[in-house]
Design an enzyme around this catalytic site. Structure first.
Site, PDB file in Angstrom:
ATOM      1  N   HIS A  89      95.296  47.796  42.883  1.00  0.00           N
ATOM      2  CA  HIS A  89      95.424  46.629  43.752  1.00  0.00           C
ATOM      3  C   HIS A  89      95.284  47.122  45.190  1.00  0.00           C
ATOM      4  CE1 HIS A  89      97.879  42.783  44.951  1.00  0.00           C
ATOM      5  NE2 HIS A  89      96.969  43.081  45.832  1.00  0.00           N
ATOM      6  N   GLU A 144      91.627  44.347  51.392  1.00  0.00           N
ATOM      7  CA  GLU A 144      92.531  45.509  51.270  1.00  0.00           C
ATOM      8  C   GLU A 144      92.329  46.484  52.425  1.00  0.00           C
ATOM      9  OE1 GLU A 144      95.124  46.021  49.108  1.00  0.00           O
ATOM     10  OE2 GLU A 144      94.740  43.956  48.526  1.00  0.00           O
ATOM     11  N   HIS A 148      95.384  46.841  54.827  1.00  0.00           N
ATOM     12  CA  HIS A 148      96.165  48.066  54.567  1.00  0.00           C
ATOM     13  C   HIS A 148      95.451  49.343  55.028  1.00  0.00           C
ATOM     14  CE1 HIS A 148      98.873  45.608  52.114  1.00  0.00           C
ATOM     15  NE2 HIS A 148      97.806  45.087  51.544  1.00  0.00           N
TER      16      HIS A 148
HETATM   17  P1  AMP Z   1      97.728  41.935  49.216  1.00  0.00           P
HETATM   18  O1  AMP Z   1      97.596  41.085  50.455  1.00  0.00           O
HETATM   19  O2  AMP Z   1      97.167  43.306  49.399  1.00  0.00           O
HETATM   20  O3  AMP Z   1      99.091  41.914  48.621  1.00  0.00           O
HETATM   21  O4  AMP Z   1      96.748  41.236  48.142  1.00  0.00           O
HETATM   22  C1  AMP Z   1      97.020  39.936  47.697  1.00  0.00           C
HETATM   23  C2  AMP Z   1      95.737  39.168  47.534  1.00  0.00           C
HETATM   24  O5  AMP Z   1      94.819  39.893  46.729  1.00  0.00           O
HETATM   25  C3  AMP Z   1      95.962  37.834  46.852  1.00  0.00           C
HETATM   26  O6  AMP Z   1      95.086  36.896  47.444  1.00  0.00           O
HETATM   27  C4  AMP Z   1      95.562  38.127  45.408  1.00  0.00           C
HETATM   28  O7  AMP Z   1      95.133  36.947  44.755  1.00  0.00           O
HETATM   29  C5  AMP Z   1      94.435  39.095  45.602  1.00  0.00           C
HETATM   30  N1  AMP Z   1      94.251  40.020  44.513  1.00  0.00           N
HETATM   31  C6  AMP Z   1      95.149  40.845  43.983  1.00  0.00           C
HETATM   32  N2  AMP Z   1      94.597  41.634  43.043  1.00  0.00           N
HETATM   33  C7  AMP Z   1      93.302  41.280  42.985  1.00  0.00           C
HETATM   34  C8  AMP Z   1      92.191  41.748  42.244  1.00  0.00           C
HETATM   35  N3  AMP Z   1      92.275  42.766  41.382  1.00  0.00           N
HETATM   36  N4  AMP Z   1      91.003  41.150  42.458  1.00  0.00           N
HETATM   37  C9  AMP Z   1      90.881  40.166  43.362  1.00  0.00           C
HETATM   38  N5  AMP Z   1      91.876  39.699  44.108  1.00  0.00           N
HETATM   39  C10 AMP Z   1      93.085  40.252  43.929  1.00  0.00           C
END
Ligand code: AMP
Length: 271
Positions: A89, A144, A148
């Site tokens: 992730h 990402e 991050h």
């Molecule tokens: P974060 O902001 O890094 O916590 O990521 C959260 C966002 O990433 C949310 O919009 C999730 O729906 C999306 N997300 C999490 N895992 C995946 C994935 N493997 N593929 C696509 N979107 C993802």
């Protein structure tokens, strides 16, 4: 309000400000600058390597729970994968002060898909799969990186966008949860008590991790969805702190899902 109450509140506030001021700088929340293009002073203490069970994350991010008991998966078309291969992730620089990750540390550092050559893209597609099949190419990686990766870039080991992705995949291969659990006899397709699953993680890594669950609104089953491993700045495992089992209920079994087979044209489920 009496004068005495006002004076007591004043004294309390002074004490509170003095206490926050005496905290080491790294435990203080970074101040976000008014200028959105400025670089935020964002020192951090540790990394979270967040990994997902791809099948379950796919149900969750696409709200595809109706496919839960089907023999085929309407998820990514290149779905054929080893059940033990969890996917990334993200790799999230985090700090102890807030027990949270930092975010969007450098708004001038933009994602540049050109830097990802074919070989790296192939690795990302398998190990850092966009399970949402975003409308825009590279959307998940962009998210990402900008959220991050821009916080990780202050560290030499992770500076540069390509390097951030490459190093994170190396970490995933070294610490893949599915393979570490296999060594503890915990396998996809089975159900576990929370403590049993948690003990296996602690034994596998010698450290506590955060375990996250996703609950199916259709069957009420709770699936293991993510595991967050915590690492110090030299990428050595450390205990995660804070709430470790927030989204999992200890009263119910955890389902550790297997990947379903890819759907053929005949079996595709209406989304
Ligand atoms: P974060 O902001 O890094 O916590 O990521 C959260 C966002 O990433 C949310 O919009 C999730 O729906 C999306 N997300 C999490 N895992 C995946 C994935 N493997 N593929 C696509 N979107 C993802």
């Amino acid at each position: 309000m009496s004068l005495r109450t006002i004076l007591s509140i004043g004294a309390l506030l002074t004490l509170l400000f003095a206490a926050v001021d005496s905290l080491p700088k790294k435990y203080r929340k970074p101040k976000l600058p008014a200028d959105p293009d400025a670089i935020v002073d964002t020192d951090f203490d540790y990394y979270v390597l967040a990994q997902v069970v791809p099948q379950v994350q796919c149900y969750k991010v696409n709200n595809l729970w109706k496919a839960e008991n089907s023999s085929c998966s309407p998820c990514a078309s290149s779905w054929a994968r080893n059940d033990l291969d969890w996917t990334v992730h993200g790799l999230w620089p985090s700090n102890l002060y807030s027990d949270r990750f930092l975010g969007n540390c450098n708004r001038t550092a933009r994602f540049d898909g050109e830097q990802l050559d074919a070989a790296l893209r192939a690795q990302l597609e398998y190990h850092w799969t966009d399970l949402k099949r975003a409308a825009y190419r590279d959307d998940f990686w962009r998210h990402e990186w900008e959220k991050h990766g821009t916080c990780a870039m202050r560290v030499d080991a992770l500076s540069g966008m390509r390097n951030y992705f490459q190093r994170t995949i190396e970490l995933l291969k070294r610490f893949n949860v599915g393979h570490h659990l296999e060594k503890q006899g915990v396998m996809p397709g089975n159900h576990y008590d929370f403590d049993e699953f948690n003990d296996a993680i602690v034994k596998a890594y010698g450290a506590r991790a955060k375990i996250k669950c996703a609950k199916s609104p259709t069957t009420g089953k709770q699936y293991v969805n993510e595991v967050h491993l915590c690492m110090d700045r030299s990428f050595e495992m450390i205990d995660c702190t804070g709430v470790l089992a927030g989204s999992c209920s200890k009263k119910k079994k955890l389902t550790y899902a297997k990947n379903a087979n890819q759907c053929t044209n005949k079996t595709v489920i209406n989304e």
